[in-house]
Design a protein around this motif. Structure first.
Motif, PDB file in Angstrom:
ATOM      1  N   PHE A  56      36.609  51.326  46.542  1.00 56.70           N
ATOM      2  CA  PHE A  56      37.242  50.012  46.430  1.00 56.70           C
ATOM      3  C   PHE A  56      38.405  49.908  47.403  1.00 56.70           C
ATOM      4  N   ARG A  60      38.413  47.046  50.269  1.00 56.34           N
ATOM      5  CA  ARG A  60      39.326  45.918  50.030  1.00 56.34           C
ATOM      6  C   ARG A  60      39.616  45.117  51.279  1.00 56.34           C
ATOM      7  N   THR A  77      43.672  34.502  33.888  1.00 57.75           N
ATOM      8  CA  THR A  77      43.372  35.926  34.100  1.00 57.75           C
ATOM      9  C   THR A  77      44.502  36.786  33.564  1.00 57.75           C
ATOM     10  N   SER A 113      37.812  42.770  32.933  1.00 58.26           N
ATOM     11  CA  SER A 113      36.905  42.637  34.078  1.00 58.26           C
ATOM     12  C   SER A 113      36.531  41.179  34.332  1.00 58.26           C
ATOM     13  N   HIS A 116      39.378  39.367  36.056  1.00 56.66           N
ATOM     14  CA  HIS A 116      39.453  39.690  37.483  1.00 56.66           C
ATOM     15  C   HIS A 116      38.327  39.026  38.276  1.00 56.66           C
ATOM     16  N   LEU A 117      37.162  38.916  37.676  1.00 57.10           N
ATOM     17  CA  LEU A 117      36.046  38.246  38.373  1.00 57.10           C
ATOM     18  C   LEU A 117      36.274  36.741  38.508  1.00 57.10           C
ATOM     19  N   ASN A 120      38.652  36.817  41.754  1.00 58.34           N
ATOM     20  CA  ASN A 120      38.291  37.646  42.903  1.00 58.34           C
ATOM     21  C   ASN A 120      36.792  37.580  43.153  1.00 58.34           C
ATOM     22  N   ARG A 122      35.274  38.830  46.238  1.00 55.62           N
ATOM     23  CA  ARG A 122      34.763  39.682  47.313  1.00 55.62           C
ATOM     24  C   ARG A 122      33.704  40.630  46.750  1.00 55.62           C
ATOM     25  N   ASP A 125      35.049  43.492  44.754  1.00 56.49           N
ATOM     26  CA  ASP A 125      35.523  43.074  43.429  1.00 56.49           C
ATOM     27  C   ASP A 125      34.357  42.915  42.464  1.00 56.49           C
ATOM     28  N   LEU A 128      33.073  46.424  41.500  1.00 53.41           N
ATOM     29  CA  LEU A 128      33.997  47.166  40.642  1.00 53.41           C
ATOM     30  C   LEU A 128      34.088  46.543  39.256  1.00 53.41           C
ATOM     31  N   PHE A 129      34.492  45.279  39.206  1.00 55.13           N
ATOM     32  CA  PHE A 129      34.699  44.638  37.909  1.00 55.13           C
ATOM     33  C   PHE A 129      33.375  44.320  37.215  1.00 55.13           C
ATOM     34  N   HIS A 178      50.152  47.320  40.104  1.00 54.01           N
ATOM     35  CA  HIS A 178      49.489  46.323  40.955  1.00 54.01           C
ATOM     36  C   HIS A 178      50.204  46.135  42.300  1.00 54.01           C
TER      37      HIS A 178
END
Length: 187
Positions: A56, A60, A77, A113, A116-117, A120, A122, A125, A128-129, A178
């Motif tokens: 990740f 990024r 979020t 998760s 975050h989705l 984000n 990308r 993302d 990962l999430f 963060h």
């Protein structure tokens, strides 16, 4: 991205195997022994997490956008993540939250998760999430199907501790991890 893919498959694979095939999991555990099974499970999980983190971090910088985040969803979020930390805290105690929700850890992972989705989009993302979202949802669904319920007399003290711990962890992640570790300021 290849490390992120491999890590997601290792981490998600070992968890989904355990969630979806409990009979096979128990058979392996009986053959290997409890300690060896837990050691193998932890090793594969940690290796997957490490590969996900490194992958990740490498991915990024790639501007590979699958979708744009939902405009104005940042505060939603942040609320979802706060609730996630509280629920993860509640999963370790014997409070009313755990008794009522049955599986607060996985619900917390799903909130974290999914939140975050929302913001984000990308490819990194989503991998990962998305991996955490799939594992969390699978665990919730299969636990409910199997009727898995915590059995204890709930104590309000556990819920109070979960809220306090959740808020403290949220603040640490929001204002420390963060921005300074990930390099992504949120607040």
């Amino acid at each position: 991205m290849i490390l992120l893919y491999i890590g997601s498959l290792l981490f998600g694979g070992i968890h989904l195997f355990s969630i979806l095939f409990p009979g096979l999991r128990d058979s392996f555990r009986a053959q290997l022994g409890e300690r060896q099974w837990k050691g193998l499970y932890a090793l594969v999980s940690l290796a997957g997490l490490a590969l996900m983190a490194v992958g990740f971090g490498q991915a990024r910088a790639e501007p590979d956008v699958i979708y744009d985040g939902v405009p104005g969803a940042k505060h939603l979020t942040m609320l979802m993540v706060l609730l996630a930390f509280i629920l993860i805290g509640a999963s370790h105690g014997k409070g009313y939250l755990r008794k009522w929700l049955h599986n607060p850890m996985s619900i917390g992972i799903v909130l974290w998760s999914a939140g975050h989705l929302l913001v984000n989009g990308r490819r990194a993302d989503v991998w990962l999430f998305g991996a955490f979202l799939v594992v969390g949802l699978a665990d919730i669904v299969m636990s409910e199907i199997r009727g898995k319920r915590p059995d204890y007399i709930p104590r309000a003290r556990s819920d109070i501790m979960a809220v306090v711990i959740g808020i403290v962890l949220y603040a640490v992640f929001l204002f420390g991890f963060h921005p300074y570790v990930l390099g992504i300021p949120v607040a």
